[in-house]
Design a protein around this motif. Structure first.
Motif, PDB file in Angstrom:
ATOM      1  N   MET A  52      49.706  48.696   4.039  1.00 31.75           N
ATOM      2  CA  MET A  52      48.427  49.022   3.428  1.00 31.75           C
ATOM      3  C   MET A  52      47.468  47.857   3.701  1.00 31.75           C
ATOM      4  SD  MET A  52      47.692  49.923  -0.620  1.00 31.75           S
ATOM      5  CE  MET A  52      48.470  51.506  -0.581  1.00 31.75           C
ATOM      6  N   THR A  53      46.311  48.177   4.236  1.00 26.55           N
ATOM      7  CA  THR A  53      45.308  47.147   4.520  1.00 26.55           C
ATOM      8  C   THR A  53      44.642  46.702   3.215  1.00 26.55           C
ATOM      9  OG1 THR A  53      43.458  48.682   4.755  1.00 26.55           O
ATOM     10  CG2 THR A  53      44.809  48.265   6.748  1.00 26.55           C
ATOM     11  N   PRO A  54      43.954  45.573   3.221  1.00 26.09           N
ATOM     12  CA  PRO A  54      43.234  45.151   2.013  1.00 26.09           C
ATOM     13  C   PRO A  54      42.235  46.197   1.513  1.00 26.09           C
ATOM     14  CG  PRO A  54      43.438  43.304   3.507  1.00 26.09           C
ATOM     15  CD  PRO A  54      43.947  44.518   4.243  1.00 26.09           C
ATOM     16  N   ASP A  55      41.510  46.843   2.424  1.00 27.84           N
ATOM     17  CA  ASP A  55      40.559  47.881   2.009  1.00 27.84           C
ATOM     18  C   ASP A  55      41.275  49.080   1.395  1.00 27.84           C
ATOM     19  OD1 ASP A  55      38.350  46.409   2.778  1.00 27.84           O
ATOM     20  OD2 ASP A  55      38.173  47.389   4.736  1.00 27.84           O
ATOM     21  N   GLU A  56      42.418  49.446   1.962  1.00 29.98           N
ATOM     22  CA  GLU A  56      43.198  50.551   1.396  1.00 29.98           C
ATOM     23  C   GLU A  56      43.715  50.194   0.001  1.00 29.98           C
ATOM     24  OE1 GLU A  56      44.977  52.607   5.477  1.00 29.98           O
ATOM     25  OE2 GLU A  56      46.036  50.892   4.582  1.00 29.98           O
ATOM     26  N   TYR A  57      44.079  48.926  -0.191  1.00 29.14           N
ATOM     27  CA  TYR A  57      44.545  48.493  -1.511  1.00 29.14           C
ATOM     28  C   TYR A  57      43.415  48.587  -2.532  1.00 29.14           C
ATOM     29  CZ  TYR A  57      46.936  45.884  -5.151  1.00 29.14           C
ATOM     30  OH  TYR A  57      47.519  45.509  -6.339  1.00 29.14           O
ATOM     31  N   VAL A  58      42.223  48.164  -2.160  1.00 30.16           N
ATOM     32  CA  VAL A  58      41.065  48.295  -3.052  1.00 30.16           C
ATOM     33  C   VAL A  58      40.898  49.755  -3.451  1.00 30.16           C
ATOM     34  CG1 VAL A  58      38.548  48.131  -3.203  1.00 30.16           C
ATOM     35  CG2 VAL A  58      39.859  46.233  -2.234  1.00 30.16           C
ATOM     36  N   GLU A  59      40.953  50.652  -2.489  1.00 31.72           N
ATOM     37  CA  GLU A  59      40.801  52.084  -2.776  1.00 31.72           C
ATOM     38  C   GLU A  59      41.920  52.591  -3.677  1.00 31.72           C
ATOM     39  OE1 GLU A  59      38.264  54.184  -2.251  1.00 31.72           O
ATOM     40  OE2 GLU A  59      37.256  52.382  -1.563  1.00 31.72           O
ATOM     41  N   ALA A  60      43.152  52.126  -3.455  1.00 26.84           N
ATOM     42  CA  ALA A  60      44.285  52.560  -4.281  1.00 26.84           C
ATOM     43  C   ALA A  60      44.112  52.093  -5.721  1.00 26.84           C
ATOM     44  CB  ALA A  60      45.593  52.029  -3.695  1.00 26.84           C
ATOM     45  N   VAL A  61      43.647  50.851  -5.919  1.00 30.64           N
ATOM     46  CA  VAL A  61      43.394  50.342  -7.266  1.00 30.64           C
ATOM     47  C   VAL A  61      42.330  51.191  -7.944  1.00 30.64           C
ATOM     48  CG1 VAL A  61      42.420  48.405  -8.582  1.00 30.64           C
ATOM     49  CG2 VAL A  61      44.173  47.983  -6.835  1.00 30.64           C
ATOM     50  N   LEU A  62      41.230  51.414  -7.266  1.00 29.17           N
ATOM     51  CA  LEU A  62      40.132  52.187  -7.856  1.00 29.17           C
ATOM     52  C   LEU A  62      40.547  53.627  -8.139  1.00 29.17           C
ATOM     53  CD1 LEU A  62      37.144  50.775  -5.774  1.00 29.17           C
ATOM     54  CD2 LEU A  62      37.912  50.070  -8.053  1.00 29.17           C
ATOM     55  N   LEU A 111      51.400  50.014  -8.072  1.00 31.50           N
ATOM     56  CA  LEU A 111      51.085  50.143  -6.641  1.00 31.50           C
ATOM     57  C   LEU A 111      51.972  49.285  -5.747  1.00 31.50           C
ATOM     58  CD1 LEU A 111      47.196  50.075  -6.944  1.00 31.50           C
ATOM     59  CD2 LEU A 111      48.656  52.075  -6.565  1.00 31.50           C
ATOM     60  N   VAL A 112      52.880  48.504  -6.325  1.00 29.44           N
ATOM     61  CA  VAL A 112      53.632  47.518  -5.547  1.00 29.44           C
ATOM     62  C   VAL A 112      54.490  48.144  -4.452  1.00 29.44           C
ATOM     63  CG1 VAL A 112      55.650  47.313  -7.076  1.00 29.44           C
ATOM     64  CG2 VAL A 112      54.922  45.353  -5.697  1.00 29.44           C
ATOM     65  N   GLU A 113      55.113  49.273  -4.702  1.00 32.86           N
ATOM     66  CA  GLU A 113      55.971  49.878  -3.676  1.00 32.86           C
ATOM     67  C   GLU A 113      55.169  50.319  -2.455  1.00 32.86           C
ATOM     68  OE1 GLU A 113      58.922  52.741  -4.790  1.00 32.86           O
ATOM     69  OE2 GLU A 113      59.261  51.697  -6.703  1.00 32.86           O
ATOM     70  N   ARG A 114      53.992  50.869  -2.693  1.00 36.52           N
ATOM     71  CA  ARG A 114      53.145  51.322  -1.579  1.00 36.52           C
ATOM     72  C   ARG A 114      52.434  50.168  -0.891  1.00 36.52           C
ATOM     73  NH1 ARG A 114      49.460  55.260  -4.591  1.00 36.52           N
ATOM     74  NH2 ARG A 114      48.013  54.434  -3.070  1.00 36.52           N
ATOM     75  N   SER A 115      52.103  49.129  -1.664  1.00 36.15           N
ATOM     76  CA  SER A 115      51.224  48.093  -1.134  1.00 36.15           C
ATOM     77  C   SER A 115      51.924  46.793  -0.759  1.00 36.15           C
ATOM     78  CB  SER A 115      50.147  47.762  -2.167  1.00 36.15           C
ATOM     79  OG  SER A 115      50.724  47.094  -3.272  1.00 36.15           O
ATOM     80  N   GLY A 133      42.381  42.100 -10.913  1.00 33.81           N
ATOM     81  CA  GLY A 133      41.211  41.627 -11.655  1.00 33.81           C
ATOM     82  C   GLY A 133      40.043  41.325 -10.744  1.00 33.81           C
ATOM     83  N   SER A 134      40.329  40.717  -9.623  1.00 36.16           N
ATOM     84  CA  SER A 134      39.283  40.406  -8.652  1.00 36.16           C
ATOM     85  C   SER A 134      38.671  41.684  -8.079  1.00 36.16           C
ATOM     86  CB  SER A 134      39.879  39.551  -7.531  1.00 36.16           C
ATOM     87  OG  SER A 134      38.924  39.283  -6.548  1.00 36.16           O
ATOM     88  N   ILE A 135      39.508  42.649  -7.784  1.00 32.04           N
ATOM     89  CA  ILE A 135      39.016  43.937  -7.268  1.00 32.04           C
ATOM     90  C   ILE A 135      38.136  44.612  -8.313  1.00 32.04           C
ATOM     91  CG2 ILE A 135      39.731  46.286  -6.646  1.00 32.04           C
ATOM     92  CD1 ILE A 135      42.178  44.907  -5.232  1.00 32.04           C
TER      93      ILE A 135
END
Length: 104
Positions: free
Chosen positions: A1-11, A32-36, A45-47
């Protein structure tokens, strides 16, 4: 998972938290740890600080139920309006914590 994909997954996950319920930053990361491969509450928190304005940001709190720093008054008002159980200045995590595995 790319950083941008992780941001989207969090949101996307924050979007799913039901009204009146909350998740901690760590619980979001854990969900999200298993996917990311990422397990950082600080990163979540930063996201939220950078990108969370368009999602129900007030439903993400720290593990002790403290509200988002600098936004406590607004978060408290929003959570109270949703019927979220509060205990003093904090969310009652025992009653309000939500997991994505729960049925809505």
């Amino acid at each position: 998972m790319t950083p941008d994909e992780y941001v989207e997954a969090v949101l996307d996950l924050v979007e799913r938290i039901p009204p009146g319920r909350v998740m901690s930053y760590g619980a979001v990361a854990d969900a999200l740890v298993e996917r990311s491969g990422r397990a950082s509450a600080r990163l979540v928190g930063s996201i939220m600080a950078r990108h969370g304005g368009a999602v129900p940001w007030h439903r993400v709190v720290n593990s002790a139920g403290r509200l988002p720093p600098g936004h406590e008054r607004e978060a408290r008002a929003r959570l109270r309006a949703e019927g979220c159980p509060l205990r003093g200045e904090r969310v009652d995590m025992t009653a309000a914590a939500w997991s994505p595995e729960e049925r809505m």
